[in-house]
Design an enzyme around this catalytic site. Structure first.
Site, short mmCIF file in Angstrom:
data_model
loop_
_atom_site.label_atom_id
_atom_site.label_comp_id
_atom_site.label_asym_id
_atom_site.label_seq_id
_atom_site.Cartn_x
_atom_site.Cartn_y
_atom_site.Cartn_z
N GLY A 199 0.87 -1.18 0.00
CA GLY A 199 0.00 0.00 0.00
C GLY A 199 0.89 1.22 0.00
N GLY B 150 9.52 0.23 -0.15
CA GLY B 150 10.03 -0.80 -1.06
C GLY B 150 10.88 -0.21 -2.17
CE LYS C 298 1.71 -15.78 -7.17
NZ LYS C 298 2.17 -17.11 -7.41
CB ALA D 202 -7.87 -3.84 9.85
CB ALA D 203 -4.63 -6.57 6.59
CG HIS E 57 1.05 2.27 13.56
ND1 HIS E 57 1.39 3.17 14.54
CD2 HIS E 57 -0.27 2.47 13.32
CE1 HIS E 57 0.33 3.89 14.87
NE2 HIS E 57 -0.69 3.48 14.15
CD GLU F 296 -9.77 36.47 5.54
OE1 GLU F 296 -9.06 36.15 6.50
OE2 GLU F 296 -9.46 37.40 4.76
CD GLU G 119 -4.49 35.28 4.96
OE1 GLU G 119 -5.56 35.71 4.50
OE2 GLU G 119 -3.82 35.89 5.80
N1 NAP Z 1 -0.09 5.34 5.27
C1 NAP Z 1 0.58 6.08 6.14
O1 NAP Z 1 0.59 7.32 6.04
C2 NAP Z 1 1.41 5.44 7.22
C3 NAP Z 1 2.39 6.21 7.87
C4 NAP Z 1 3.20 5.61 8.82
C5 NAP Z 1 2.98 4.29 9.15
N2 NAP Z 1 2.01 3.55 8.56
C6 NAP Z 1 1.83 2.14 8.92
O2 NAP Z 1 2.34 1.33 7.86
C7 NAP Z 1 1.60 0.10 7.79
C8 NAP Z 1 1.04 -0.06 6.40
O3 NAP Z 1 0.12 0.99 6.19
P1 NAP Z 1 -0.33 1.45 4.74
O4 NAP Z 1 -1.08 2.72 4.93
O5 NAP Z 1 0.82 1.38 3.80
O6 NAP Z 1 -1.35 0.28 4.41
P2 NAP Z 1 -2.42 0.27 3.24
O7 NAP Z 1 -2.12 1.32 2.22
O8 NAP Z 1 -3.74 0.24 3.87
O9 NAP Z 1 -2.00 -1.12 2.58
C9 NAP Z 1 -2.74 -2.19 2.71
C10 NAP Z 1 -1.99 -3.41 2.16
O10 NAP Z 1 -2.50 -4.48 2.92
C11 NAP Z 1 -2.94 -5.48 2.00
N3 NAP Z 1 -4.07 -6.21 2.61
C12 NAP Z 1 -5.19 -5.68 3.15
N4 NAP Z 1 -5.96 -6.69 3.63
C13 NAP Z 1 -5.28 -7.84 3.39
C14 NAP Z 1 -5.52 -9.21 3.67
N5 NAP Z 1 -6.63 -9.59 4.32
N6 NAP Z 1 -4.60 -10.12 3.28
C15 NAP Z 1 -3.48 -9.74 2.64
N7 NAP Z 1 -3.18 -8.45 2.35
C16 NAP Z 1 -4.07 -7.53 2.73
C17 NAP Z 1 -3.36 -4.73 0.75
O11 NAP Z 1 -3.31 -5.62 -0.33
P3 NAP Z 1 -4.47 -5.69 -1.46
O12 NAP Z 1 -4.18 -4.58 -2.42
O13 NAP Z 1 -4.30 -7.05 -2.03
O14 NAP Z 1 -5.78 -5.48 -0.75
C18 NAP Z 1 -2.26 -3.65 0.70
O15 NAP Z 1 -1.11 -4.18 0.07
C19 NAP Z 1 0.53 0.21 8.88
O16 NAP Z 1 1.02 -0.41 10.04
C20 NAP Z 1 0.37 1.71 9.08
O17 NAP Z 1 -0.13 2.07 10.35
C21 NAP Z 1 1.23 4.10 7.58
#
Ligand code: NAP
Length: 398
Positions: free
Chosen positions: A89, A96, A112, A151-152, A174, A294, A298
């Site tokens: 994500g 990566g 996949k 959540a995943a 996190h 406002e 700004e």
């Molecule tokens: N985003 C931020 O700004 C941020 C900043 C700092 C830290 N973090 C932390 O970084 C971590 C990742 O966050 P993110 O925001 O990058 O996550 P995200 O964008 O929500 O990415 C979700 C990933 O999880 C996969 N996924 C979701 N449900 C799944 C399941 N049941 N089985 C397998 N894969 C599943 C998704 O794959 P599919 O595409 O296949 O659904 C996707 O690759 C978290 O711990 C978050 O708190 C995030």
């Protein structure tokens, strides 16, 4: 009255000093860029700076910088490692690609044919070479980076946990899953190092700052140290994923401050404040464009960037005496009104209610649709419809 920029004689001198400081800053920024590898095979930086103990207010904290970990040191440190990045994500994409551009051995593991699988292919990851199913990637990795949504992480843990075998390192961005283990059920194996690198921003920014030769700030922490090397590994990883400078924390402090901050001044609080101010202006007969300008335009185009670059005092000093006087008088009233809400919020973070709410909502099969509905409601608010029109008028968008 708007906070027009009026440069009085006294603040001309102030601005001259600030400009000099800015020049010094940009010189050192340039110096740093010069020591930072611009492309995967660039020359190694020769300057190696030491760890710093910096006094922030009355607390002395340890800070590490990218210059402490030149690329050849990173390559040597991770020469026997494979980073298995699980989830692609926002963070998976940013961290990566930065690892890959840093010349480190990184593979991606995702479902996949899911949305992330397709996104990874678009970013040049190749199935069977450096793009695999989650299980295959974990089996090949020595450092498993769990970057699934929070959540995943909870949902998949019963399946993933047995694959995190002795000798591997478990990495999070996190503290959510291990800290709230009573709710997430993420109980880590006892025989592996568990570390954290939490970039202070979106994964998109992790990537864009790295590409610009800059670097996001991140915090790092250790949950479990079985090798005696967990802390050093966390620091090295923070630099490897693209951080420019990093602060020490704990898993608990990271998750508590992060959940609190994003619900507060970073996102929820600021949105609430914008809405309240805009609604009052509209109810008192101001036009939509005036109310938007406002409240938001700004702020984001003129004043907040000044705070970001030079600090709050500079922003006050760069505004008219009228604006300054009123803002100084009203600021404590806002603070007094808001502090109880911030305390309620912190309590809700600490007692796990925010985690519970997040897990319950984000585990629903239709959470993306529900979330999209809420985004649409925001898009449909008058303030943000007006914002869309106002942005079109900016000369650079014509
Ligand atoms: N985003 C931020 O700004 C941020 C900043 C700092 C830290 N973090 C932390 O970084 C971590 C990742 O966050 P993110 O925001 O990058 O996550 P995200 O964008 O929500 O990415 C979700 C990933 O999880 C996969 N996924 C979701 N449900 C799944 C399941 N049941 N089985 C397998 N894969 C599943 C998704 O794959 P599919 O595409 O296949 O659904 C996707 O690759 C978290 O711990 C978050 O708190 C995030």
């Amino acid at each position: 009255m708007s906070a027009r920029m009026i440069i009085s004689r006294s603040n001309k001198a102030f601005m001259a000093r600030a400009l000099m400081r800015a020049e010094v800053r940009s010189f050192s920024a340039l110096a740093r860029v010069a020591t930072r590898p611009a492309a995967p095979k660039a020359a190694m930086p020769s300057l190696v700076r030491g760890v710093k103990n910096i006094k922030f207010a009355d607390d002395t904290e340890t800070v590490h910088e990218r210059a402490d970990w030149p690329r050849e040191k990173l390559h040597d440190y991770f020469k026997n490692d494979t980073f298995a990045l699980i989830g692609y994500g926002s963070q998976g994409h940013g961290q990566g690609l930065n690892l890959r551009d840093n010349g480190l051995n990184v593979i991606v593991g995702v479902r996949k044919d899911g949305a992330s699988w397709k996104a990874a292919i678009e970013d040049g990851w190749v199935p069977g070479k450096n793009l695999f199913s989650v299980d295959e990637a974990i089996s090949k990795g020595t450092i498993v980076m769990n970057l699934l949504s929070d959540a995943a992480q909870s949902e998949t843990w019963p399946h993933i946990k047995p694959q995190i075998t002795k000798g591997k390192t478990l990495y999070f961005s996190h503290g959510f899953s291990p800290v709230f283990k009573d709710l997430t059920k993420v109980e880590v194996p006892k025989d592996v190092d568990v570390i954290l690198v939490a970039p202070k921003g979106s994964g998109r920014t992790v990537r864009s700052l790295f590409k610009e030769g800059r670097g996001i700030n991140s915090s790092y922490a250790v949950w479990q140290d079985v090798t005696g090397k967990a802390e050093e590994k966390a620091i090295a990883m923070a630099i490897a994923v693209g951080s420019g400078y990093i602060y020490q924390t704990t898993f608990e402090k990271e998750v508590h401050s992060d959940l609190y901050g994003e619900r507060g001044a970073l996102m929820g609080g600021i949105h609430g404040m914008f809405l309240a101010q805009y609604e009052v202006l509209r109810e008192r007969g101001h036009s939509p464009s005036e109310a938007f300008n406002e409240t938001v335009e700004e702020a984001t185009q003129s004043l907040y960037p000044l705070i970001g670059k030079y600090g709050m005092d500079y922003m006050y000093d760069a505004c008219s005496t009228t604006a300054r006087r009123g803002a100084l008088d009203w600021s404590p009233r806002f603070k007094d009104a808001l502090k109880p809400v911030f305390n309620q919020l912190y309590d809700a973070v600490i007692d796990g209610s925010e985690t519970k709410r997040s897990l319950e909502f984000n585990s629903q099969p239709d959470y993306r649709d529900k979330f999209e509905k809420e985004l649409q409601e925001i898009r449909d608010l008058e303030i943000w419809r007006v914002g869309k029109e106002v942005r079109k008028l900016r000369p650079e968008n014509n």
